[in-house]
Design a protein around this motif. Sequence first.
Motif, PDB file in Angstrom:
ATOM      1  N   HIS A   1      22.141   8.846  -0.010  1.00 23.79           N
ATOM      2  CA  HIS A   1      22.427   9.326  -1.352  1.00 23.79           C
ATOM      3  C   HIS A   1      23.072   8.219  -2.179  1.00 23.79           C
ATOM      4  O   HIS A   1      24.012   7.567  -1.728  1.00 23.79           O
TER       5      HIS A   1
ATOM      6  N   LEU B   1      25.073   7.765  -5.744  1.00 20.60           N
ATOM      7  CA  LEU B   1      25.754   8.570  -6.749  1.00 20.60           C
ATOM      8  C   LEU B   1      25.302   8.193  -8.161  1.00 20.60           C
ATOM      9  O   LEU B   1      24.859   7.079  -8.414  1.00 20.60           O
TER      10      LEU B   1
ATOM     11  N   GLY C   1      18.632  13.906  -7.595  1.00 22.02           N
ATOM     12  CA  GLY C   1      19.038  13.511  -6.259  1.00 22.02           C
ATOM     13  C   GLY C   1      18.215  14.259  -5.225  1.00 22.02           C
ATOM     14  O   GLY C   1      17.217  14.911  -5.530  1.00 22.02           O
ATOM     15  N   TRP C   2      18.668  14.176  -3.978  1.00 21.45           N
ATOM     16  CA  TRP C   2      17.913  14.816  -2.894  1.00 21.45           C
ATOM     17  C   TRP C   2      17.722  16.314  -3.082  1.00 21.45           C
ATOM     18  O   TRP C   2      16.622  16.829  -2.852  1.00 21.45           O
TER      19      TRP C   2
ATOM     20  N   ASP D   1      18.394  19.388   2.982  1.00 22.24           N
ATOM     21  CA  ASP D   1      19.419  18.355   3.128  1.00 22.24           C
ATOM     22  C   ASP D   1      20.592  18.831   3.977  1.00 22.24           C
ATOM     23  O   ASP D   1      21.315  18.007   4.556  1.00 22.24           O
TER      24      ASP D   1
ATOM     25  N   SER E   1      23.913  12.343   6.577  1.00 25.20           N
ATOM     26  CA  SER E   1      23.850  11.673   5.277  1.00 25.20           C
ATOM     27  C   SER E   1      24.801  10.496   5.219  1.00 25.20           C
ATOM     28  O   SER E   1      25.819  10.454   5.912  1.00 25.20           O
TER      29      SER E   1
ATOM     30  N   THR F   1      26.432   8.328   1.847  1.00 21.50           N
ATOM     31  CA  THR F   1      26.511   8.288   0.393  1.00 21.50           C
ATOM     32  C   THR F   1      27.079   6.952  -0.058  1.00 21.50           C
ATOM     33  O   THR F   1      28.107   6.501   0.467  1.00 21.50           O
TER      34      THR F   1
ATOM     35  N   GLN G   1      22.479   2.042  -5.748  1.00 22.19           N
ATOM     36  CA  GLN G   1      21.160   2.180  -5.153  1.00 22.19           C
ATOM     37  C   GLN G   1      20.773   0.965  -4.313  1.00 22.19           C
ATOM     38  O   GLN G   1      19.954   1.084  -3.400  1.00 22.19           O
TER      39      GLN G   1
ATOM     40  N   THR H   1      21.743   1.797  -0.701  1.00 25.30           N
ATOM     41  CA  THR H   1      20.886   2.802  -0.053  1.00 25.30           C
ATOM     42  C   THR H   1      19.515   2.223   0.278  1.00 25.30           C
ATOM     43  O   THR H   1      18.952   2.505   1.339  1.00 25.30           O
TER      44      THR H   1
ATOM     45  N   SER I   1      12.586  12.288 -14.179  1.00 29.46           N
ATOM     46  CA  SER I   1      13.977  12.336 -14.580  1.00 29.46           C
ATOM     47  C   SER I   1      14.074  12.142 -16.086  1.00 29.46           C
ATOM     48  O   SER I   1      13.275  11.402 -16.672  1.00 29.46           O
TER      49      SER I   1
END
Length: 288
Positions: A189, A191, A196-197, A210, A215, A217, A221, A224, A258
Amino acid sequence: MKPLPPVLWLQAFEAAARTLSFTEAGNELGVTQSAVSQRIRLLEDRLGQKLFVRHPRSLTLTPAGQAWLPSVQEAFTRLAEGTAEVFGPHPEAPVTLRATPVMQQTWLVPRLLEFHRTQPQVAVHLVSAIWTEDFGPEGADLEIRYGRGDWEGFEAHSLGAESMLPVCSPEVAERLHSPADLAGETLLHALGFAVGWPAWLEQAGVPGLDRQCPSITCDNQVTTLTLAAQGGGVALTHDSLLARRDDLVAPFSLTVPSDERFWLVRPLRLRWRQEAGLLWDWLMRFAD
């Protein structure tokens, strides 16, 4: 009206409040840690209130310090902008371009290299930012921000509509044949994104999946995607950024649109320089 505290004291407060470190503030201002501490102490005496809570190895702002910081930062921003408007920046100053790390690594780097080949005389200072509040108070000539493009006092041009989709290493992708196969996989994930997921899984027809997954976080990006590329899980990314990654694959074709996107942004109040205009015009070729 009471006289304002000395500017040196205000600078020490702003730097220490932003970094939450007298040492880092001193490094930034070119003075010792003890000099910053002394200026803060004098400022607190002048104001009659504590601005920091001093812990053994850290600092936190008091409620008064938290409330006052935005006003001090805004004052320095206005002063910098006003100075640039009237006098202009130093003629040899580089063009400052601020962008998120993931945008720098994927979308921006090839375009910036090509710009440098065509305009090698223009010096560029590239600055990283993750959150919206990271885009101040220091001034930047240009910015690439992520959001809805509704920032007051800025001219903003969209760099294209965005959709989010899962990505992972080729090895992980081999065991993912449908969204339901994500059960038990580590979901990565990042933030700060509207999609999001939970939103992607709902569109994929497996809402709540999920809750069956480990997970990790992260606040950006870049991390991740690095974890995903090393087989550490499955991340969500923008479909527009995937093309330049040869270490990630998309196991599913479903993308979720989005209402957030990347924007090329510049402040309206700053005096415009020729060098900044050259970079702006170059990047505008890729805007909607």
